[in-house]
Design a protein around this motif. Structure first.
Motif: not given
Length: 207
Positions: A139, A142, A144-146, A149, A171-173
Motif C-alpha cells: 500500500v 493510509n 489504501q491500507r484501510h 484491510y 498487507i505491507e507498506d
C-alpha cells in the motif's frame, strides 16, 4: 533450503548494483512504463502468484494507464528473475498498476485482486510454489491500507461461508519496486499461448 519460508536478511543473497532495463512503452497500450507518469495518476501494487497472469488481469481495466511486473517485498536490491527463483531474496512477484482514480477506484482493483487468485494458499499459488508466489498487498497510503484491510475482512467472510480457510495475504507498506526483465513485461500479450497458472476461487467479493 525451504523455498516456502522467508529468510532473515543475513541469509539473503547480496545486492546487485545494476537495475534492469525495460522498454519505455507498454506493449499493449503504448503508455509509459517508467516514471515520471502523467499528473493525477495513482499507484497500486499486488502480488498474487505468477506475475504474467496477474498483469494481464489489470492492463485492460478501464482507467488503468500502465502496468509493470517486477519484484518487491524482499531484501536484495535489483534482483534478477534467477535470483528471485532461488528463494534467497524474499521478493514476491508483483504487478505495479498506474491508474486514474477518477476512472477506477482502488476498491475495484482490490476486488480484481481477490477474485483472481486463491489467497488462502500461503507460499504458493496452484502448482507454483515458493515465497515469490505469496499473496501480498503493498500500500501507498493510509487510505489504501484501510481499504485493503476492510476488503480482506469482507472477502474472508465470503470465503469462510464457502468452506475455505484463512486468508494468508499480508498487507505491507509499499517498498522499492524492481522491474522484472523486459521479456516478462506484458508477457501474455507477447506470448498469447504462454503459461498462466493463475486461478481464482470462484467466490466474488463485490456487494
Amino acid at each position: 533450503m525451504n523455498k516456502n519460508k522467508l529468510l532473515s536478511a543475513q541469509e539473503t543473497i547480496p545486492d546487485r548494483t545494476m537495475s534492469i532495463e525495460v522498454a519505455k512503452t507498454h506493449a499493449v497500450n503504448g503508455n509509459e512504463m517508467m516514471d515520471p507518469f502523467p499528473d493525477g495518476l495513482a499507484t497500486a501494487m499486488f502480488g498474487l502468484g505468477c506475475f504474467w497472469g496477474a498483469e494481464k488481469r489489470f492492463w485492460s481495466v478501464p482507467g488503468v494507464y500502465s502496468t509493470q511486473v517486477g519484484y518487491a517485498g524482499g531484501v536484495t536490491k535489483h534482483p534478477t528473475y534467477q535470483d528471485v527463483c532461488t528463494g534467497l531474496t524474499n521478493h514476491a512477484e508483483v504487478v505495479r498498476i498506474i491508474y486514474d482514480p477518477k476512472q477506477v477506484d482502488y476498491k475495484m482493483l482490490l476486488q480484481i485482486f481477490w477474485e483472481s487468485h486463491d489467497p488462502t494458499q500461503g507460499m504458493r499459488q496452484g502448482n507454483d510454489s515458493g515465497t515469490q508466489y505469496r499473496s501480498i498487498i503493498l500500500v501507498y497510503s493510509n487510505e489504501q491500507r484501510h481499504a485493503a484491510y476492510e476488503s480482506l475482512q469482507h472477502f474472508q467472510q465470503r470465503l469462510s461461508d464457502a468452506g475455505y480457510g484463512q486468508i494468508t495475504t499480508t498487507i505491507e507498506d509499499a517498498p522499492p519496486f524492481y522491474y522484472a526483465e523486459d521479456y516478462h513485461q506484458q508477457y501474455l500479450a507477447k506470448n498469447p499461448g504462454g503459461y498462466c497458472g493463475l486461478g481464482g476461487t470462484g467466490i466474488t467479493c463485490g456487494d
